[in-house]
Enzyme design. Structure first.
Site, PDB file in Angstrom:
ATOM      1  N   ASP A   1       0.843  -1.191   0.000  1.00 44.75           N
ATOM      2  CA  ASP A   1       0.000   0.000   0.000  1.00 44.75           C
ATOM      3  C   ASP A   1       0.881   1.245   0.000  1.00 44.75           C
ATOM      4  O   ASP A   1       1.798   1.365   0.819  1.00 44.75           O
ATOM      5  CB  ASP A   1      -0.906  -0.010   1.236  1.00 44.75           C
TER       6      ASP A   1
ATOM      7  N   HIS B   1      -4.278  13.864   1.190  1.00 43.45           N
ATOM      8  CA  HIS B   1      -4.448  13.038   2.392  1.00 43.45           C
ATOM      9  C   HIS B   1      -3.199  13.140   3.266  1.00 43.45           C
ATOM     10  O   HIS B   1      -3.291  13.333   4.490  1.00 43.45           O
ATOM     11  CB  HIS B   1      -4.701  11.584   1.982  1.00 43.45           C
TER      12      HIS B   1
ATOM     13  N   GLU C   1     -10.518   3.979   4.044  1.00 45.30           N
ATOM     14  CA  GLU C   1      -9.644   4.783   3.168  1.00 45.30           C
ATOM     15  C   GLU C   1     -10.020   4.507   1.723  1.00 45.30           C
ATOM     16  O   GLU C   1     -10.053   3.358   1.281  1.00 45.30           O
ATOM     17  CB  GLU C   1      -8.162   4.461   3.416  1.00 45.30           C
TER      18      GLU C   1
ATOM     19  N   GLU D   1      -9.219   4.260  -1.912  1.00 38.74           N
ATOM     20  CA  GLU D   1      -8.008   4.062  -2.714  1.00 38.74           C
ATOM     21  C   GLU D   1      -8.346   3.363  -4.024  1.00 38.74           C
ATOM     22  O   GLU D   1      -9.401   2.739  -4.152  1.00 38.74           O
ATOM     23  CB  GLU D   1      -6.983   3.195  -1.965  1.00 38.74           C
TER      24      GLU D   1
ATOM     25  N   ASP E   1      -9.030   0.516   2.337  1.00 40.68           N
ATOM     26  CA  ASP E   1      -8.020   0.114   3.324  1.00 40.68           C
ATOM     27  C   ASP E   1      -8.561   0.458   4.714  1.00 40.68           C
ATOM     28  O   ASP E   1      -8.237   1.493   5.295  1.00 40.68           O
ATOM     29  CB  ASP E   1      -6.714   0.867   3.024  1.00 40.68           C
TER      30      ASP E   1
ATOM     31  N   ARG F   1      -7.665   3.614  13.690  1.00 42.36           N
ATOM     32  CA  ARG F   1      -6.765   4.745  13.962  1.00 42.36           C
ATOM     33  C   ARG F   1      -6.150   4.688  15.360  1.00 42.36           C
ATOM     34  O   ARG F   1      -5.035   5.166  15.562  1.00 42.36           O
ATOM     35  CB  ARG F   1      -7.524   6.071  13.790  1.00 42.36           C
TER      36      ARG F   1
ATOM     37  N   GLN G   1      -3.461   2.202  15.306  1.00 45.21           N
ATOM     38  CA  GLN G   1      -2.397   2.751  14.460  1.00 45.21           C
ATOM     39  C   GLN G   1      -1.528   3.751  15.238  1.00 45.21           C
ATOM     40  O   GLN G   1      -0.303   3.704  15.183  1.00 45.21           O
ATOM     41  CB  GLN G   1      -3.040   3.429  13.238  1.00 45.21           C
TER      42      GLN G   1
ATOM     43  N   LYS H   1      -4.092  -2.138  10.181  1.00 41.13           N
ATOM     44  CA  LYS H   1      -4.457  -2.184   8.768  1.00 41.13           C
ATOM     45  C   LYS H   1      -4.730  -3.599   8.264  1.00 41.13           C
ATOM     46  O   LYS H   1      -5.467  -3.778   7.300  1.00 41.13           O
ATOM     47  CB  LYS H   1      -3.284  -1.612   7.939  1.00 41.13           C
TER      48      LYS H   1
ATOM     49  N   THR I   1      -9.075  -5.685   4.094  1.00 39.99           N
ATOM     50  CA  THR I   1      -9.035  -4.735   2.980  1.00 39.99           C
ATOM     51  C   THR I   1     -10.099  -5.203   1.991  1.00 39.99           C
ATOM     52  O   THR I   1     -10.125  -6.380   1.637  1.00 39.99           O
ATOM     53  CB  THR I   1      -7.656  -4.748   2.286  1.00 39.99           C
TER      54      THR I   1
ATOM     55  N   GLU J   1      -9.933  12.512   8.190  1.00 40.30           N
ATOM     56  CA  GLU J   1      -9.884  13.869   7.634  1.00 40.30           C
ATOM     57  C   GLU J   1     -11.242  14.552   7.718  1.00 40.30           C
ATOM     58  O   GLU J   1     -11.335  15.722   8.100  1.00 40.30           O
ATOM     59  CB  GLU J   1      -9.443  13.814   6.171  1.00 40.30           C
TER      60      GLU J   1
END
Ligand code: CA
Length: 422
Positions: free
Chosen positions: A122, A129, A194, A196, A228, A232, A235, A248, A252, A369
């Site tokens: 990834d 971002h 996420e 992507e 993805d 958080r 993470q 993560k 996916t 975000e």
């Protein structure tokens, strides 16, 4: 690469296929599906149907298709031949009586991850971002000094990549509140998505033999959408010093149809010029042709449907609209960089681009975000709010390619619903 298969007025006898938002005859993505109570087999999406390739071969209506679709990914002549054959078969009324029995209603079929993914990496190529997330931690200096030189990436986990529609169990892990001395183990409270693109590797390279940037586009066999899923809180606590791990690799989600570079030929764009003051890419990442046509013209959308919305019969609510052109590196640059040290890429490997956010409000590709790190929850039309994902929330990613004079094509859904932690 643009030919008769891209004609906007191409006919198709499959009911509902003409003008289909995702799968008109100009798209013809391939994938792996199971009809009701039957095993997986290769197929091509057309309108709201799937045509079964092996049955067409047995009936003498198509040439042999390898059972392992990684071979199709890796062989451009095979992809082109399959595209031309399906275009002729589905476009010409004379084939309808013979071919129609091999159509399945897509709604009745299960879709699978199309190939056995050997490796998944990834990237972090969505610069808006990277800036927005960087600002949450370093308001004055959001981008680290390597960002504009190195296509930043990490090795992901192939085993937990699932096809659209699979439920996602909320992960548990170590959580440490900012004001806590020590971590606890429990369900993630800051579960995110996420937005992507996925890039399917075609031929790949032998170990020790880098892929020159001029050839890198030929090593891309197709594209998909990729969510993805990211915890958080896990993470934030685990990521130093080695980067993402359990935050993560629990899941996916990808859109299971492989949209080919051939189908996307009318939707190529020049890579956006870098802002004044940004360094030029190093020579091993620079190719004039790639710069002139290596970006993709794709509109991307993220929508959410909560349990309360579903119960009330409310349609999914669009959280974000972005575009693939916001990527700071082209897909070919990601491929060339990945192989630049001699790392071997293999057919059916998958690359994620990184979260594709736009620069303006409403174009952010993650809740991190959209909710400013959880501080400003997003309001939904029914009065609910979301800082991060709740159990039973369904996330729907979609992509559409549009260009003047061409039929629009889409990727099909990339959907996942959050189930409670176990
Ligand atoms: Ca990511």
């Amino acid at each position: 690469m643009i030919d008769a298969t891209h004609a906007a007025d191409a006919a198709c006898w499959v009911p509902g296929a003409e003008g289909h938002p995702d799968f008109p005859i100009q798209n013809l993505p391939f994938g792996l599906f199971s009809p009701p109570n039957e095993g997986p087999r290769p197929g091509v999406a057309i309108g709201d149907a799937i045509i079964e390739l092996t049955a067409l071969v047995a009936a003498g209506l198509a040439q042999q298709v390898p059972a392992d679709l990684a071979v199709v990914l890796a062989t451009q002549p095979l992809r082109q031949s399959l595209r031309r054959q399906m275009f002729q078969l589905l476009g010409d009324d004379r084939y309808r009586p013979a071919a129609e029995p091999y159509l399945h209603a897509a709604a009745d079929c299960a879709l699978h991850v199309p190939v056995r993914i050997g490796d998944y990496s990834d990237f972090y190529a969505g610069i808006h971002h990277a800036v927005a997330v960087g600002k949450l931690f370093r308001p004055d200096n959001p981008l680290l000094p390597n960002y504009k030189y190195v296509p930043i990436g990490y090795h992901g986990r192939a085993s937990s990549i699932v096809a659209s529609g699979a439920d996602i169990v909320r992960p548990c892990g170590q959580l440490k509140a900012l004001d806590a001395e020590t971590p606890v183990f429990g369900p993630s409270q800051r579960l995110d998505f996420e937005l992507e693109l996925g890039v399917w590797i075609g031929p790949g390279n032998a170990m020790g033999q880098p892929i020159p940037i001029a050839n890198a586009a030929q090593h891309i066999g197709g594209y998909c959408l990729l969510n993805d899923w990211s915890a958080r809180d896990l993470q934030a606590w685990e990521y130093q010093p080695l980067g993402p791990f359990l935050a993560k690799n629990f899941a996916t989600t990808i859109s299971p149809w492989i949209v080919t570079p051939e189908a996307l030929a009318p939707f190529r764009l020049a890579q956006a010029p870098r802002p004044d003051g940004d360094p030029a890419p190093l020579p091993y990442l620079w190719d004039e042709t790639d710069q002139a046509s290596g970006a993709l013209k794709l509109d991307l959308t993220v929508a959410i449907q909560t349990e309360a919305m579903r119960a009330a019969g409310l349609a999914p609510h669009v959280l974000s609209r972005s575009e693939a052109r916001h990527l700071y590196w082209t897909p070919a640059q990601l491929v060339a960089h990945h192989a630049s040290n001699g790392c071997n890429l293999r057919p059916g490997d998958l690359l994620g681009t990184g979260t594709i956010s736009g620069p303006e409000d409403g174009s952010q590709g993650s809740l991190l975000e959209l909710s400013m790190g959880g501080k400003k929850p997003v309001s939904l039309p029914n009065g609910e709010t979301r800082a991060f994902l709740q159990d039973q929330d369904t996330l729907i990613l979609s992509a559409r390619a549009c260009a003047e004079g061409y039929a629009s094509i889409g990727f099909g859904p990339c959907v996942g619903r959050i189930l409670p932690a176990v």
